[in-house]
Design an enzyme around this catalytic site. Sequence first.
Site, mmCIF file in Angstrom:
data_model
loop_
_atom_site.group_PDB
_atom_site.id
_atom_site.type_symbol
_atom_site.label_atom_id
_atom_site.label_comp_id
_atom_site.label_asym_id
_atom_site.label_seq_id
_atom_site.Cartn_x
_atom_site.Cartn_y
_atom_site.Cartn_z
ATOM 1 N N GLY A 79 0.845 -1.184 0.000
ATOM 2 C CA GLY A 79 0.000 0.000 0.000
ATOM 3 C C GLY A 79 0.880 1.233 0.000
ATOM 4 N N GLN B 251 2.986 9.943 1.322
ATOM 5 C CA GLN B 251 4.265 9.245 1.403
ATOM 6 C C GLN B 251 5.182 9.553 0.232
ATOM 7 O OE1 GLN B 251 2.239 5.286 2.340
ATOM 8 N NE2 GLN B 251 4.199 5.133 3.406
ATOM 9 N N LEU C 248 6.594 2.072 4.780
ATOM 10 C CA LEU C 248 7.717 2.506 3.954
ATOM 11 C C LEU C 248 8.309 3.819 4.446
ATOM 12 C CD1 LEU C 248 6.374 1.642 0.384
ATOM 13 C CD2 LEU C 248 7.870 0.279 1.849
ATOM 14 N N HIS D 37 -4.506 1.456 7.486
ATOM 15 C CA HIS D 37 -3.166 2.038 7.581
ATOM 16 C C HIS D 37 -2.994 3.151 6.546
ATOM 17 C CE1 HIS D 37 1.361 1.632 8.063
ATOM 18 N NE2 HIS D 37 1.267 2.258 6.891
ATOM 19 N N GLU D 38 -3.362 2.860 5.303
ATOM 20 C CA GLU D 38 -3.217 3.860 4.244
ATOM 21 C C GLU D 38 -4.189 5.019 4.437
ATOM 22 O OE1 GLU D 38 -0.592 3.721 2.600
ATOM 23 O OE2 GLU D 38 -0.133 1.627 3.017
ATOM 24 N N HIS E 243 -2.851 7.553 6.739
ATOM 25 C CA HIS E 243 -1.868 8.465 6.133
ATOM 26 C C HIS E 243 -2.523 9.729 5.578
ATOM 27 C CE1 HIS E 243 2.079 6.691 6.349
ATOM 28 N NE2 HIS E 243 1.636 5.515 5.906
#
Length: 176
Positions: A45, A50, A99, A140-141, A144
């Site tokens: 993902g 990011q 990441l 999780h994404e 962000h």
Amino acid sequence: MKLPLAYFGDPVLRKKTAPVEDINDTIRQLIIDMTETMEANDGCGLAAPQVHQSLALFITCIPRYVDDDTVLPGKLKVFINPKIVAYSPETWECQEGCLSIPGIRETVSRPLKVTIQATDLEGNPFIEEFVGFDAHVVMHENDHINGVLYIDRLPPRRKKELEQHLKAIKKKYSKN
């Protein structure tokens, strides 16, 4: 084109993103570049912040684990202007990494199921339920794009124990 990642300490990771107003060639190219970046970094993902883009979009490509020896490749899924519309009361713990926070993996508790509403790359709205690991990746994404990192979901004591690692990441990747 592989894009540079934003790492822990970069302010873009803590900002609430702006909605995507128009799915145009710039957004399409961003998705292509994000996909290449995610794949090059062995991620499942990636959210726009990011890669230094404060936009409400993320992608996933979650592999399917059939058994210990068989892993099927995931299918790319694009989430534009996503919104979580329902969570299950049941929770599930899973190891997460990011990441943008290299070298650290932690067990995070999240709802077992999540329902998300978003728009795909063709401009079609959709609502879909995700369960287990898929739900973890999507949440999780989605975090962000709201300026939240998975380490924010750790117990305070564990987050304190990670401070030195986080400071090292910040120092290694800061542009100052």
